[in-house]
Scaffold this motif. Structure first.
Motif, PDB file in Angstrom:
ATOM      1  N   ILE A   1     -52.151 -35.517  16.081  1.00  0.00           N
ATOM      2  CA  ILE A   1     -53.471 -35.709  16.823  1.00  0.00           C
ATOM      3  C   ILE A   1     -54.426 -36.051  15.644  1.00  0.00           C
ATOM      4  O   ILE A   1     -54.343 -36.271  14.643  1.00  0.00           O
ATOM      5  CB  ILE A   1     -53.659 -34.822  17.672  1.00  0.00           C
ATOM      6  CG1 ILE A   1     -53.610 -33.369  17.218  1.00  0.00           C
ATOM      7  CG2 ILE A   1     -53.078 -34.915  19.095  1.00  0.00           C
ATOM      8  CD1 ILE A   1     -54.576 -32.887  16.313  1.00  0.00           C
ATOM      9  N   THR A   2     -55.743 -36.147  16.180  1.00  0.00           N
ATOM     10  CA  THR A   2     -56.671 -36.246  15.050  1.00  0.00           C
ATOM     11  C   THR A   2     -57.511 -34.994  15.080  1.00  0.00           C
ATOM     12  O   THR A   2     -58.073 -34.505  16.166  1.00  0.00           O
ATOM     13  CB  THR A   2     -57.851 -37.276  15.630  1.00  0.00           C
ATOM     14  OG1 THR A   2     -57.103 -38.448  15.602  1.00  0.00           O
ATOM     15  CG2 THR A   2     -58.669 -37.560  14.588  1.00  0.00           C
ATOM     16  N   ARG A   3     -57.422 -34.327  13.814  1.00  0.00           N
ATOM     17  CA  ARG A   3     -58.016 -33.048  13.713  1.00  0.00           C
ATOM     18  C   ARG A   3     -59.362 -33.054  13.945  1.00  0.00           C
ATOM     19  O   ARG A   3     -60.095 -33.816  13.507  1.00  0.00           O
ATOM     20  CB  ARG A   3     -57.720 -32.639  12.180  1.00  0.00           C
ATOM     21  CG  ARG A   3     -58.153 -31.535  11.630  1.00  0.00           C
ATOM     22  CD  ARG A   3     -58.521 -31.615   9.973  1.00  0.00           C
ATOM     23  NE  ARG A   3     -57.077 -31.858   9.540  1.00  0.00           N
ATOM     24  CZ  ARG A   3     -56.636 -31.265   8.558  1.00  0.00           C
ATOM     25  NH1 ARG A   3     -57.107 -30.037   8.149  1.00  0.00           N
ATOM     26  NH2 ARG A   3     -55.450 -31.695   7.794  1.00  0.00           N
ATOM     27  N   GLY A   4     -59.914 -31.940  14.703  1.00  0.00           N
ATOM     28  CA  GLY A   4     -61.212 -31.799  14.958  1.00  0.00           C
ATOM     29  C   GLY A   4     -61.716 -32.364  16.140  1.00  0.00           C
ATOM     30  O   GLY A   4     -63.047 -32.539  16.523  1.00  0.00           O
ATOM     31  N   SER A   5     -60.827 -33.288  16.554  1.00  0.00           N
ATOM     32  CA  SER A   5     -61.483 -34.099  17.841  1.00  0.00           C
ATOM     33  C   SER A   5     -61.226 -33.002  19.115  1.00  0.00           C
ATOM     34  O   SER A   5     -60.375 -32.208  19.190  1.00  0.00           O
ATOM     35  CB  SER A   5     -60.416 -35.418  18.236  1.00  0.00           C
ATOM     36  OG  SER A   5     -61.138 -36.504  17.643  1.00  0.00           O
ATOM     37  N   ASN A   6     -61.973 -33.530  20.116  1.00  0.00           N
ATOM     38  CA  ASN A   6     -61.990 -32.475  21.361  1.00  0.00           C
ATOM     39  C   ASN A   6     -60.998 -33.041  22.346  1.00  0.00           C
ATOM     40  O   ASN A   6     -61.152 -34.389  22.716  1.00  0.00           O
ATOM     41  CB  ASN A   6     -63.397 -32.465  21.921  1.00  0.00           C
ATOM     42  CG  ASN A   6     -63.739 -31.404  22.776  1.00  0.00           C
ATOM     43  OD1 ASN A   6     -62.896 -30.544  22.775  1.00  0.00           O
ATOM     44  ND2 ASN A   6     -64.712 -31.288  23.430  1.00  0.00           N
TER      45      ASN A   6
ATOM     46  N   LYS B   1     -65.203 -36.871  24.567  1.00  0.00           N
ATOM     47  CA  LYS B   1     -66.338 -37.115  23.788  1.00  0.00           C
ATOM     48  C   LYS B   1     -66.659 -35.903  23.026  1.00  0.00           C
ATOM     49  O   LYS B   1     -66.377 -34.645  23.642  1.00  0.00           O
ATOM     50  CB  LYS B   1     -67.448 -37.789  24.633  1.00  0.00           C
ATOM     51  CG  LYS B   1     -67.617 -39.242  24.607  1.00  0.00           C
ATOM     52  CD  LYS B   1     -69.023 -39.845  24.987  1.00  0.00           C
ATOM     53  CE  LYS B   1     -70.180 -39.654  23.798  1.00  0.00           C
ATOM     54  NZ  LYS B   1     -70.528 -40.979  23.927  1.00  0.00           N
ATOM     55  N   ASN B   2     -67.030 -35.958  21.866  1.00  0.00           N
ATOM     56  CA  ASN B   2     -67.005 -34.551  20.820  1.00  0.00           C
ATOM     57  C   ASN B   2     -68.066 -33.702  21.544  1.00  0.00           C
ATOM     58  O   ASN B   2     -68.289 -32.582  21.344  1.00  0.00           O
ATOM     59  CB  ASN B   2     -67.508 -35.218  19.335  1.00  0.00           C
ATOM     60  CG  ASN B   2     -66.099 -35.627  18.655  1.00  0.00           C
ATOM     61  OD1 ASN B   2     -64.950 -35.199  19.151  1.00  0.00           O
ATOM     62  ND2 ASN B   2     -66.461 -36.125  17.441  1.00  0.00           N
ATOM     63  N   ASP B   3     -69.271 -34.311  22.231  1.00  0.00           N
ATOM     64  CA  ASP B   3     -70.414 -33.657  22.301  1.00  0.00           C
ATOM     65  C   ASP B   3     -70.270 -33.198  23.813  1.00  0.00           C
ATOM     66  O   ASP B   3     -71.302 -32.366  24.501  1.00  0.00           O
ATOM     67  CB  ASP B   3     -71.864 -34.171  22.138  1.00  0.00           C
ATOM     68  CG  ASP B   3     -71.847 -35.571  22.679  1.00  0.00           C
ATOM     69  OD1 ASP B   3     -70.699 -36.084  23.526  1.00  0.00           O
ATOM     70  OD2 ASP B   3     -72.780 -36.311  22.539  1.00  0.00           O
TER      71      ASP B   3
END
Ligand code: NAG
Ligand code: NAG
Ligand code: NAG
Ligand code: NAG
Ligand code: NAG
Ligand code: NAG
Ligand code: NAG
Ligand code: NAG
Ligand code: NAG
Ligand code: NAG
Length: 882
Positions: A93-98, A176-178
């Motif tokens: 997966i993409t590290r740091g993504s929500n 979405k990250n936020d």
């Protein structure tokens, strides 16, 4: 309200087809044929087989009846795990993504046994939940919002003994990250409470992050609102609940009553995050207002809310608290002409995933090692965590929220072939590496010496060949390389100068060593022929088989709890190094004062690299050991080349000064005092061997290392040469020879094998010094070793000939004989005949009590007591009471 308001879960899931599957979606059909890739038409979402994400498990399929009632293809197949405790999917997966991560479990009687299993679900290093299947026909869904810290996620199923784990589908949706931002916690959807309020059907759509919206029945007296929202005029926010969800709402049937949403958590300490979504569904006239406050458990949560027409407002205020009941109340304000309402709500339970995943560099390395050797063990999931599922053969250090690091790798007797795997070099925090008893070949790679924290390296019983890298001969490392027929030491291989750092010690030892060997031979003859009637001490094997463990902290720097002094502090403390109180092998000892309390400050000579290692060794050991018979460390200085240790001050110097008479006569040591000192020193040694895990071998027991305080209580000092010992059932350890000539165990010198008996030998020499007052190499014509000298005197049987003449006969001869017997047993050339240290302590205490009992009457006939003592000489090695 009260009970009636409690949520009763009812889910009706009707699928509305929405837009195509989106980027950021990973959809895995567990148990599908390898290579399968299809679009589920009812969802328009692409599913792929799980074959690329897991190597274990068995594919299964639900019964045909179940297939007929579950139209979605991804629910038909599943993967079950009849073998292994923990089985894991590894998904990039993409590290740091929500992410919204969802796992689905539909039993569907796939195994024909109709037994509903229960098992644990792990997300990487943490327990996510316990999966409970309540109904074979209902798909259980576990959903979590989580930000992965690595570039992959492991989803593991753990067999807890309540049936075979299985899994039907795994889905990842990038959010979405936020949105759904938390303070580093993860959010698990609670009881399916993602509610499309006012609606009569469930909803799932890929343009809505593919969330599942349920119809939640709160059993409230609510009026449903339902409006049509044209997509083009609708203003969504980042939470994207969408027009479909927002087009329905609920409002209290009684327009002046509040709108209440409440539930009773299964766990009173559970914390919740609550997200409420609002959109005004009617155009308000000028004389209409809708305004309400939201309270949570009676406290204001949000005030004066007036949702906007056709536009989404999401209200959240984490965390929503905890308690027996959680109750949100939407109450219209005084001026509001319209009642409160709500369109949708999401309720999440907080998951504290405290356990970090293992450091990625370590995971990568151990994964490579696993495949390089084809390790045939249950090595699945995170290597170090959860700690309860630690991989067999590993141990790790855990530092709070930091990533665990691998500290132990034990692949002993694992049938390993080939070379020592280069990936081991990336396990940089490794403290113990055991590759013994395999078929490894090739050379010992140099990189092993670069593993800075490595303390134990066991390569015994392999087929390794070539040169032992000289850099592995360091004090901080225990190296075991026996039974590798093709290995050779540096000097044996090619006459290269051995650059062992103990080059200071070796020549001295070697020169005295010759003498020692001779002595040993002579002594052995004397011992067997002319020995007094004493029988050999019956010895018991060391009773404590302690597995290796290190409780030390990370020692990359000397950051310990003790006081750290700057060099200028040291100058102040020692009054600019005004008073020298001693000189050791690696530096000078100064007298100092800290607030009028005297201290001894040992400064390391900057030139001594060897000394620096000993300095580190000593600091590390002193940090760990605390005993009244060991000198205690007050603090240390580690500023560039200025390295110093600050000890408690021992006012009466060292034992040797007293015995040799070099010190003022003021403190002439009586026999009783000598015995007390001997008991003290032996107790210190006993603590190191038996009280420390792993045991510590002092390696440099001698009379100058026994210090006396103002009360003449003795403490062992100078741990610079000490070794932390791996004992696996009382085996010994080969290591670089170190120690002081005269005190050095001849057996250890000959074989390089350090045992707990080596310290016993040295202590025996000290005890002989205490008894005789003679130096270790007696100043007679032959320059005999003290043990030899005593044995020759013993043969004559005259105790007065042995005991320090300065005692002027003021001692109990039973007591002295006993001490002599202990001492000579300790210096026995055969280590097996030496008593274990706890026996030495108890025997010395007995000797002391004999002396104390007899101090008043010195006139007892000595010949009688000699016989009496001789009878007691079969010293049993009693189990040591602790
Ligand atoms: C599955 O097939 C789709 C459409 O052909 C393709 O876009 C996608 O990359 C494939 N996925 C995998 C994992 O092969
Ligand atoms: C979210 O954050 C991660 C890491 O910071 C970043 O890689 C990713 O691109 C971000 N995604 C979005 C949609 O902003
Ligand atoms: C399981 O669920 C099905 C479908 O909802 C229902 O018909 C059945 O009665 C349930 N079985 C049990 C044992 O509760
Ligand atoms: C809205 O109301 C109409 C008519 O009352 C009904 O047919 C429709 O199903 C309702 N929509 C929702 C989402 O409840
Ligand atoms: C409506 O609610 C108000 C305030 O809670 C209450 O005083 C009133 O009796 C309720 N009316 C009915 C018909 O229940
Ligand atoms: C609001 O004003 C309209 C006319 O504009 C009137 O018909 C209605 O009764 C008023 N409603 C209230 C609650 O005052
Ligand atoms: C709503 O909140 C405000 C405070 O912001 C308070 O003054 C008011 O009394 C509250 N109204 C109700 C009905 O609780
Ligand atoms: C309520 O209405 C009165 C009169 O119109 C006004 O003075 C007051 O400020 C309003 N209160 C709020 C909280 O809006
Ligand atoms: C050690 O780790 C580095 C960085 O992750 C990597 O480039 C290198 O290949 C690894 N070495 C071995 C021998 O696996
Ligand atoms: C791992 O290390 C810890 C502490 O260092 C120790 O308590 C534990 O027994 C060790 N576990 C194993 C399996 O060796």
């Amino acid at each position: 309200m009260g009970m009636s308001s409690t949520f009763v879960g009812v889910l009706v899931l009707v699928i509305l087809i929405q837009a195509k599957g989106q980027p950021g979606f990973i959809s895995i059909d567990c148990g599908a044929e390898p290579g399968v890739n299809y679009t589920e038409p009812s969802l328009d979402i692409n599913y792929v087989s799980d074959a690329n994400f897991i190597n274990t498990g068995v594919r299964g399929i639900i019964t045909s009846e179940e297939i007929s009632t579950h139209t979605q293809r991804q629910l038909w197949k599943l993967r079950s795990f009849p073998e292994g405790k923990r089985n894991c999917y590894k998904i990039s997966i993409t590290r740091g993504s929500n992410y919204l991560i969802r796992t689905t479990f539909l039993y569907g009687n796939y195994d024909g046994r109709n037994m509903l299993p229960q098992f644990d679900l792990l997300l990487g290093a943490n327990k996510w939940d316990t999966v409970t299947i309540n109904n074979a026909s209902i798909d259980e869904v576990y959903e979590i919002i989580h930000i992965p810290s690595l570039d992959f996620v492991q989803i593991c199923l753990v067999n807890t003994g309540n049936g075979t784990p299985f899994i039907t589908a795994i889905e990842f949706r990038t959010l979405k990250n936020d949105t759904y931002v938390t303070e580093s916690v993860s959010l698990e959807l609670y009881n399916y409470l993602r509610c499309d309020l006012g609606s009569n059907r469930g909803y799932r759509a890929s343009d809505d992050y593919d969330r599942f919206w349920y119809t939640c029945d709160f059993e409230e007296d609510w009026t449903r609102l339902n409006a049509s929202i044209p997509d083009d005029s609708f203003v969504d926010n980042d939470f994207k609940p969408g027009a479909t969800i927002m087009s329905t709402a609920v409002t209290p049937a009684n327009g002046s009553a509040p709108l209440v949403i409440s539930w009773e958590p299964d766990d009173e300490t559970a914390e919740f995050y609550v997200y409420m979504h609002f959109t005004e569904l009617q155009v308000l006239t000028t004389n209409q207002t809708r305004q309400f406050n939201i309270t949570m458990n009676g406290e204001l949560w949000y005030d004066n809310l007036s949702p906007q027409y056709m536009s989404v407002s999401t209200i959240y205020s984490p965390p929503g608290g905890s308690g027996k009941e959680i109750k949100f109340s939407l109450e219209r304000t005084e001026n509001s002409t319209l009642p409160p309402f709500i369109n949708a709500i999401e309720i999440f339970k907080v998951k504290h995933f405290h356990q970090s995943d293992t450091f990625q560099g370590d995971v990568d390395a151990i994964t490579k090692i696993k495949s390089a050797y084809g390790v045939n063990r249950d090595w699945e999931g995170d290597p170090c965590a959860p700690a309860a599922y630690l991989w067999d053969g590993l141990n790790c250090s855990y530092h709070g929220i930091e990533s665990p690091r691998i500290t132990t790798l034990n692949l002993s007797s694992s049938g390993l072939h080939g070379k020592i795997a280069p990936s081991i070099s990336n396990l940089t925090m490794l403290e113990m590496l055991d590759l013994s008893n395999n078929s490894l070949n090739g050379e010992i790679p140099d990189f092993l010496s670069q593993l800075q924290h490595l303390k134990i390296l066991n390569l015994e019983k392999n087929n390794l060949s070539g040169l032992i890298p000289p850099a592995l001969n360091k004090d901080s490392l225990l190296l075991r390389i026996d039974q590798n027929p093709y290995l050779c030491e540096a000097d044996q291989c090619n006459k290269k100068k051995n650059k062992k750092h103990n080059s200071i010690a070796t020549p001295i030892v070697a020169s005295v060593g010759g003498v020692l060997i001779l002595l040993v031979v002579v002594a052995a003859i004397l011992w067997t022929t002319k020995r007094r009637k004493a029988k050999a001490l019956k010895l018991k094997k060391d009773q404590s088989a302690i597995s290796p463990q290190y409780t030390e902290q990370n020692d990359s720097s000397l950051q310990y709890q003790k006081q750290i002094y700057s060099y200028s502090d040291i100058i102040t403390i020692t009054n600019n190094f005004n008073t020298i109180v001693g000189k050791g092998g690696f530096g000078t000892v100064y007298l100092g004062y800290i607030e009028d309390t005297p201290v001894a400050v040992k400064m390391l000579s900057p030139s001594s690299v060897h000394g620096y290692q000993q300095f580190q060794a000593e600091v590390k050991l002193l940090m760990r050991v605390h005993h009244k018979n060991l000198t205690s460390l007050v603090g240390y200085c580690n500023e560039g080349t200025h390295k110093g240790l600050v000890y408690e001050y021992m006012a009466n110097g060292n034992l040797q000064e007293h015995l040799s008479g070099n010190r003022s006569k003021r403190n002439f040591l009586s026999w009783e005092k000598r015995l007390r000192i001997a008991v003290d020193a032996a107790s210190g040694l006993e603590y190191l061997q038996n009280g420390c895990k792993p045991p510590i071998f002092h390696r440099d027991v001698k009379s100058t290392n026994i210090l006396l305080n103002e009360h003449l209580h003795a403490k062992l000092s100078d741990f610079g040469l000490s070794k932390v010992i791996l004992t696996d059932g009382g085996t010994d350890v080969s290591t670089v020879i170190a120690g002081t000539p005269g005190y050095l165990d001849p057996e250890y010198y000959l074989t390089s094998r350090l045992t707990e008996k080596s310290d016993v030998y040295s202590f025996g020499v000290v005890l002989l010094e205490i008894i005789t007052g003679e130096p270790v190499i007696v100043k007679n014509e032959e320059k005999s070793h003290i043990s030899e000298w005593v044995r020759s005197k013993m043969a004559k049987g005259d105790i007065y000939d042995i005991v320090d003449s300065r005692l002027k006969g003021e001692f109990d001869s039973n007591s002295v004989w006993k001490a002599v017997e202990i001492a000579t047993a300790c210096v026995s050339p055969n280590p097996n005949r030496r008593p274990i240290i706890s026996v030495v302590v108890s025997e010395l205490k007995e000797s002391l009590s004999l002396e104390l009992a007899q101090t008043k009457d010195r006139s007892t006939d000595t010949s009688d007591s000699v016989k009496q003592v001789a009878m007691n000489l079969i010293i049993e090695s009693l189990p040591h009471a602790r």
